[in-house]
Design a protein around this motif. Structure first.
Motif, PDB file in Angstrom:
ATOM      1  N   ARG A   1      -3.214  -2.329   1.714  1.00 28.49           N
ATOM      2  CA  ARG A   1      -2.772  -2.226   0.322  1.00 28.49           C
ATOM      3  C   ARG A   1      -3.805  -1.400  -0.444  1.00 28.49           C
ATOM      4  N   PRO A   2      -3.440  -0.841  -1.591  1.00 24.57           N
ATOM      5  CA  PRO A   2      -4.417  -0.039  -2.336  1.00 24.57           C
ATOM      6  C   PRO A   2      -5.669  -0.848  -2.684  1.00 24.57           C
TER       7      PRO A   2
ATOM      8  N   VAL B   1       6.204   7.483   3.368  1.00 24.54           N
ATOM      9  CA  VAL B   1       5.281   6.464   2.846  1.00 24.54           C
ATOM     10  C   VAL B   1       4.943   5.458   3.953  1.00 24.54           C
TER      11      VAL B   1
ATOM     12  N   SER C   1       3.407  -4.403  -0.897  1.00 24.06           N
ATOM     13  CA  SER C   1       2.419  -3.360  -0.590  1.00 24.06           C
ATOM     14  C   SER C   1       3.078  -2.002  -0.402  1.00 24.06           C
ATOM     15  N   THR C   2       4.195  -1.964   0.327  1.00 16.08           N
ATOM     16  CA  THR C   2       4.880  -0.686   0.560  1.00 16.08           C
ATOM     17  C   THR C   2       5.424  -0.106  -0.736  1.00 16.08           C
TER      18      THR C   2
ATOM     19  N   GLU D   1       0.943   5.575   5.307  1.00 15.45           N
ATOM     20  CA  GLU D   1       0.139   4.420   4.896  1.00 15.45           C
ATOM     21  C   GLU D   1       0.139   3.314   5.941  1.00 15.45           C
TER      22      GLU D   1
ATOM     23  N   PHE E   1      -6.322   6.527  -3.577  1.00 19.33           N
ATOM     24  CA  PHE E   1      -5.516   6.166  -2.425  1.00 19.33           C
ATOM     25  C   PHE E   1      -6.362   5.525  -1.323  1.00 19.33           C
TER      26      PHE E   1
ATOM     27  N   TYR F   1       2.746   7.319  -4.752  1.00 15.17           N
ATOM     28  CA  TYR F   1       3.054   8.668  -4.260  1.00 15.17           C
ATOM     29  C   TYR F   1       4.057   9.388  -5.159  1.00 15.17           C
TER      30      TYR F   1
ATOM     31  N   TRP G   1       2.526   1.485  -2.732  1.00 14.41           N
ATOM     32  CA  TRP G   1       2.205   2.831  -2.236  1.00 14.41           C
ATOM     33  C   TRP G   1       3.296   3.826  -2.637  1.00 14.41           C
TER      34      TRP G   1
ATOM     35  N   ALA H   1      -7.770   2.438   0.697  1.00 10.35           N
ATOM     36  CA  ALA H   1      -7.045   1.231   1.082  1.00 10.35           C
ATOM     37  C   ALA H   1      -7.987   0.075   1.353  1.00 10.35           C
TER      38      ALA H   1
END
Length: 495
Positions: A479-480, A358, A307-308, A362, A470, A315, A311, A472
Motif C-alpha cells: 500500500r502507499p 495498476v 489498497s488497489t 503495483e 509512489f 495513477y 493506487w 510503498a
C-alpha cells in the motif's frame, strides 16, 4: 586434573564412545550436505535463524535480486524451514498445477497468536471441505450474482457523496465503504460509516494489514512470538491487539446469528456455516473455525480492494491524460446519468487496461500466501523436499522484461490490441494467484475495482495540489507509504 580421573572408565569404552561420536558427526554432516545438494542453489544463513535476519521489509524485492544471482528458483533457510522461492513464469505456471504444493504451513500464519486455522490456512481434506462449503454458501448468498453487483452499486452511490470534501487519508476514507460489500456477504447487512463497532474493526483491519507480513516471525520463528509480544517488538503487539478486536466483533456477530428466533433462512455466510455445522456429527466445522474464516474473508476482502483502489486513484492523478481517456469512454458507453454496470467493461477496453496495469505495476499481493510441499516433488527441474515452504514471487513475474517490455513504465496500452479496441489479459498477470488456491474473491474484487473507478470518474475530476509519493509500505499488501491527499472536484450532478 582431568574429569576422567574421578571415574574408572576402561579405555575400550572411551574409544567406543569417541568412535561412535565421530561416526555420528560424519553421518550428520554427510546427511546435511546431501540435503543441501538436493535443494536449488541459494544463500547461506545463520544457525537456528537461517537467512531470516537478512530479510528486509520489501522481501519480494530481495527475492527478486537473489533470483538474479542464484536462478529463477532458489532456496534459503528461514528459521527452521527450507524455503523455495519461485521468481519466473515458466516455473510458476508449473507450480500452480502441482497438487503437491497446495498445502499450507502446519502451524498456519499466526502461530503464537491464533492457533485455530482458517480455510485460508488449512491443508488437505479439511481445506477441501471448508473451501467447498465456503464457495457454496458465498455463491448462494450473492457472490458472483447480479444482486451483489446491485448492492455494490448502491454502496458506491452512498459513498460518492462523502468525496465532495478534500480527502487527506484515502485508504481510511475508502475502507468503510469497501468493507461494507464483504460485510453484506458475511453478516447479511451493511453498516453506517460512523457505526462505532464498525469503525473499530475497519481500523483494526488497517492496523493488522500494515503490521503483518507472511514473511514475518509468526511464520518462521513462532517460538519467539510470545516473548516478543511481551517486549512490544516486531509489531507483534499491534498484530495481537488488532486480531483480538476482530475476533471480539466476529464473536458477537456469530452469537447474534445463533440467537435468531426460529429462523432457518440462510441470508449470509455465517448462517450457511452454522446450518452446515448443525447437520454434521463431527467437529470439523466448529465456532472457532467459523470465526477464523470470517476474519480471514473480511480482512482479505477489505484490504486488497482498498489498497488497489488507492493506487488506482493515485495513477489517475499522476496521468491526467489517462483519466480523461477513461472519462471519454464513460461518456461514450455509459453517459452521465446511468449508473455503471459491470457488463459495461466489455465496451471500455482502455478502462480495463488501466486497471490491469495498476494491478501489474503495483502488485498489491507481491508474494503468495506461503505454500508447503505435502510430499517430495519438483518445480520444473528443481527438487522440492517434503515439508519445504514455497513462495511464489508475483512481483518478479509482473516486472520481468521478457514478459513486459520496459516493466517500470506505467503503460496501459500494453494490454490493448486491434488499435486499442480490444483488451487482452495475459495468463502471467496473476494479481489474485491462480490454480486451485487462487483467491475465491477475485470476481468480487474485479467488480468492485471497475464500479468504484468508473463511478468516481463519472462524477469527479481527481487531482492533488501536493506531489504524490509512489513509495510503498509492505505488510499484508503493498500500500502507499504516504497517505495521498486528493481533491475530488465535482463535474456533474447525475444520480
Amino acid at each position: 586434573m582431568w574429569l576422567l580421573d574421578y571415574f574408572s572408565v576402561p579405555l575400550p569404552f572411551i574409544y567406543l564412545f569417541l568412535s561412535l561420536s565421530i561416526f555420528w558427526c560424519i553421518k550428520y554432516i554427510f546427511k546435511s550436505v546431501k540435503h543441501l545438494c538436493s535443494l536449488p542453489p541459494g544463500p547461506f544463513g545463520f544457525p537456528i535463524f537461517g537467512y531470516y535476519p537478512f530479510l528486509k521489509e520489501h522481501s519480494y524485492i530481495q527475492f527478486d535480486r537473489l533470483s538474479k544471482k542464484y536462478g529463477p528458483v532458489f532456496s534459503l533457510k528461514l528459521g527452521q524451514y527450507d524455503t523455495i522461492v519461485v521468481c519466473d513464469w515458466d516455473n510458476l505456471k508449473d507450480a500452480f498445477a502441482n497438487d503437491a504444493l497446495l498445502a499450507r504451513p502446519a502451524k498456519g500464519f499466526l502461530s503464537g497468536i491464533e492457533e485455530t486455522l482458517s480455510v485460508i490456512a488449512m491443508s488437505g481434506d479439511a481445506w477441501r471441505e471448508h473451501r467447498r462449503l465456503s464457495l457454496h454458501v458465498l455463491r448462494n448468498v450473492g457472490l458472483g450474482k447480479r444482486e451483489m453487483e446491485t448492492l455494490i452499486s448502491e454502496e458506491i452511490h452512498q459513498f460518492l457523496s462523502s468525496l465532495e470534501t478534500n480527502v487527506n487519508d484515502l485508504p481510511q476514507h475508502l475502507m468503510p465503504s469497501v468493507s461494507n460489500n464483504i460485510s453484506a456477504l458475511l453478516f447479511g447487512r451493511i453498516f453506517d460509516y460512523d457505526d462505532p463497532d464498525k469503525m473499530i474493526i475497519d481500523q483494526s483491519v488497517q492496523g493488522f494489514s500494515e503490521s503483518f507480513q507472511f514473511t514475518g516471525i509468526t511464520s518462521f520463528l513462532p517460538w519467539l512470538t510470545k516473548p516478543l509480544i511481551a517486549l512490544g517488538k516486531a509489531n507483534l503487539k499491534i498484530i495481537s491487539k488488532t486480531h483480538k478486536h476482530l475476533n471480539n466483533f466476529i464473536t458477537k456477530e456469530v452469537l447474534k446469528h445463533q440467537n435468531k428466533a426460529n429462523s432457518k433462512e440462510i441470508e449470509d455466510y455465517i448462517d450457511g456455516y452454522l446450518d452446515a455445522q448443525s447437520k454434521r456429527k463431527d467437529d470439523l466445522f466448529n465456532d472457532m473455525i467459523l470465526r477464523r474464516n470470517v476474519i480471514s474473508f473480511f480482512v482479505a476482502g477489505s484490504e486488497t480492494v482498498t489498497s488497489t483502489l488507492t493506487w488506482t486513484l493515485m495513477y489517475l492523478v499522476k496521468y491526467p491524460q489517462y483519466q480523461e481517456k477513461i472519462r471519454s469512454e464513460i461518456q461514450e458507453v455509459i453517459g452521465t446519468e446511468k449508473r455503471p454496470d459491470f457488463s459495461d467493461r466489455l465496451r471500455m477496453p482502455f478502462t480495463q487496461a488501466f486497471l490491469y496495469e495498476v494491478q501489474r505495476i503495483e502488485s498489491v499481493v507481491a508474494i503468495n500466501l506461503i505454500r508447503r510441499a505435502s510430499q517430495d516433488t519438483k518445480i520444473g527441474p528443481y527438487n522440492v523436499p517434503k515439508d519445504s515452504l514455497v513462495f511464489f514471487n508475483f512481483w518478479s513475474v509482473h516486472h520481468e522484461p521478457k514478459l513486459w517490455p520496459n516493466p517500470d513504465k506505467f503503460d496501459p496500452n500494453r494490454f490493448l490490441t486491434d488499435n486499442g479496441t480490444k483488451v487482452i489479459k495475459p495468463p502471467y498477470l496473476v494479481p489474485f494467484s491462480a490454480g486451485k488456491r487462487a483467491c475465491p474473491g477475485e470476481g468480487l474484487a474485479n467488480v468492485e475495482l471497475f464500479l468504484y473507478t468508473v463511478g468516481i470518474l463519472q462524477r469527479f475530476k481527481i487531482k492533488s495540489d501536493k506531489p504524490l509519493s509512489f513509495d510503498a509500505k509492505f505488510g499484508l499488501t503493498r500500500r502507499p507509504k504516504y497517505k495521498p491527499d486528493l481533491i475530488f472536484e465535482k463535474i456533474s450532478s447525475q444520480y
